[in-house]
Design an enzyme around this catalytic site. Structure first.
Site, PDB file in Angstrom:
ATOM      1  N   LYS A   1      49.445  12.780  33.777  1.00 13.56           N
ATOM      2  CA  LYS A   1      50.050  11.820  34.695  1.00 13.56           C
ATOM      3  C   LYS A   1      51.459  11.483  34.222  1.00 13.56           C
ATOM      4  CE  LYS A   1      48.984   7.275  36.724  1.00 13.56           C
ATOM      5  NZ  LYS A   1      47.964   6.186  36.737  1.00 13.56           N
TER       6      LYS A   1
ATOM      7  N   SER B   1      42.475   3.180  38.555  1.00 10.54           N
ATOM      8  CA  SER B   1      43.407   4.260  38.872  1.00 10.54           C
ATOM      9  C   SER B   1      42.969   5.637  38.399  1.00 10.54           C
ATOM     10  CB  SER B   1      44.794   3.950  38.295  1.00 10.54           C
ATOM     11  OG  SER B   1      45.414   2.930  39.027  1.00 10.54           O
TER      12      SER B   1
ATOM     13  N   SER C   1      46.085   5.050  41.008  1.00 11.02           N
ATOM     14  CA  SER C   1      47.423   5.618  40.999  1.00 11.02           C
ATOM     15  C   SER C   1      47.483   7.037  40.443  1.00 11.02           C
ATOM     16  CB  SER C   1      48.358   4.732  40.184  1.00 11.02           C
ATOM     17  OG  SER C   1      47.918   4.627  38.843  1.00 11.02           O
TER      18      SER C   1
END
Length: 473
Positions: free
Chosen positions: A80, A179, A155
């Site tokens: 990420k 997330s 996210s």
């Protein structure tokens, strides 16, 4: 050969160890698949082709000398883009950091590299990890691989999508209110949020110091265990981390059944706001757990609403604290939903913030008492389908994590939580089953999830999904 890209880390690792596949071959296949499918999916902000091939060549030399660092040796893993990567662009999903190249890796990334993982690229995310959709105004929206008109969750949306579509064997995500787990549920993958303090957050741009977690996203539960074993551990640069030796992959034993395992379900929370279609699938998953020998009993969680409101207060005030200097210099560069979120955070008083932590601490103590005779809390990960991209206004976006799923509970507790795929809606969108364990029962939660997962055929469903591209591969 493309079938190998949907195998587990365990299977690909075995092929490398037995010299049936080389790290260079596997990396080339992965990069080629990214070239084919990422233009549609938009899972990556940066593809690290040069760096990945350099790593692969070094690991191939080691393989030829029969030096295998472990199960991640030569395995392409995505990261990420909120975690620092040495010498590689790290944007946080923001224009503010569009040119930032860190001079060191985040602790978890450093550990993955040392274990032989090949970092294949930096995945797209909701800007600064502050949302549940991965609709990024700067780098474009990531698409759900089961319906590219819908959000993948957030996210860590890019990480989930890359894992679900064979663009990586696993990925690293961050989780402040869900997330990791919500996008895993929406994309049909595994997402694991470790116990708070088990994995270092050093080198991860913060959302909330009190609630942030870093964890693995994979296609199988056992693969999440492989990644967690590498990533976990005390870090003097992250004062929240602890020294715990309970979780060791060397003694990770499979459970043949769930006899003696007891789950607790607090229905007033877990089933509140749930789509009936999803509830039916979750109840079928409960039936399967009982068929495996588990017992499911009702449980009470007093103070849960106050605790979830405390989470909102803590998260929003801490995120404003971190971003205040950036807002003064670059306020115009933030997306609209973040600007709205910051307004909320500025209104939190010091008294409210301190009281929120008091409420949280009391809730944690009470929940531990309520879980005395059970192994884990159980319920859905997502309670609604992912909505269409572009349909959410900023004023509503702040509540998405709470309306779409039941993940925030594990963050206010700081307890380990696993999302594992358990079925589909009637329109073929994945649904996640969530387990929440006691503090530092991470291994047990993964073992339970592994046992349940082995009664399913989920990897085959991911392999056969063609909804995101007309290319037959």
């Amino acid at each position: 050969m493309n079938d190998i890209l949907f195998e587990t880390i365990e299977a690909a690792s075995s092929a490398i160890k037995n010299k049936k596949l080389s790290p260079v071959e596997l990396t080339k296949l992965t990069l080629h698949r990214i070239q084919q499918h990422d233009p549609v999916l938009n899972a990556f902000i940066t593809v690290m082709e040069e760096e990945a091939m350099e790593q692969a060549k070094q690991l191939e030399i080691e393989s030829q000398k029969n030096h295998i660092r472990g199960p991640l040796h030569g395995i392409p893993i995505a990261v990420k883009d909120i975690l620092q990567t040495k010498g590689v662009l790290t944007t946080g999903g923001s224009k503010i950091f569009q040119d930032w190249v860190p001079n060191e890796d985040a602790t978890s990334i450093k550990k993955l590299k040392q274990a032989g993982a090949i970092i294949i690229g930096k995945t797209n995310l909701h800007e600064f990890a502050m949302g549940a959709t991965t609709e990024n105004p700067h780098y474009g929206s990531t698409k759900n691989p089961w319906d590219i008109t819908r959000i993948p969750g957030g996210s860590s949306g890019g990480s989930a999508v890359a894992t679900a579509t064979g663009l990586a064997f696993g990925a690293v995500g961050s989780d402040t209110a869900g997330s990791i787990r919500l996008p895993a549920a929406f994309c049909g993958t595994v997402g694991f949020k470790p116990t708070y303090g088990l994995v270092s957050r050093e080198g991860c741009l913060p959302f909330s110091w009190s609630l942030d977690h870093v964890g693995p996203m994979t296609r199988s539960v056992k693969d999440a265990a492989f990644m967690l074993e590498v990533m976990r551990g005390y870090d003097p640069n992250d004062r929240s981390t602890v020294k715990r030796d309970e979780f060791k992959i060397s003694d990770y034993s499979l459970l043949n059944d769930l006899k003696g395992i007891k789950f607790g379900i607090y229905e007033p929370y877990m089933f509140s706001g749930i789509d009936q279609d999803i509830k039916e699938v979750i109840e079928q998953a409960f039936d399967q757990l009982e068929a495996l020998g588990a017992e499911i009993v009702p449980i009470h969680l007093p103070g849960i609403e106050e605790a979830l409101n405390a989470l909102k207060c803590i998260a929003q005030s801490e995120v404003v604290s971190f971003h205040q200097p950036l807002l003064r210099r670059h306020g115009e560069l933030y997306g609209n939903d973040l600007k709205y979120r910051f307004q909320f955070g500025r209104e939190v008083s010091a008294t409210s913030y301190i009281n929120a932590h008091r409420i949280r601490n009391q809730f944690v103590k009470e929940t531990i008492k309520q879980m005395k005779d059970i192994d884990a809390l159980i319920g859905p990960t997502n309670i609604q389908r992912p909505f269409k991209i572009g349909t959410m206004v900023p004023e509503q976006a702040i509540s998405n994590m709470f309306t779409l799923g039941k993940t925030p509970l594990a963050n206010i507790l700081g307890f380990p939580s696993l999302s594992v795929a358990c079925g589909f809606t009637m329109d073929t969108l994945p649904i996640g089953l969530q387990l929440i364990g006691k503090p530092f029962s991470d291994k047990k939660i993964l073992q339970i999830g592994d046992c349940y997962e082995n009664s399913q055929r989920w990897l085959q469903a991911l392999r056969e999904n063609r909804n995101y591209s007309p290319i037959k591969s």
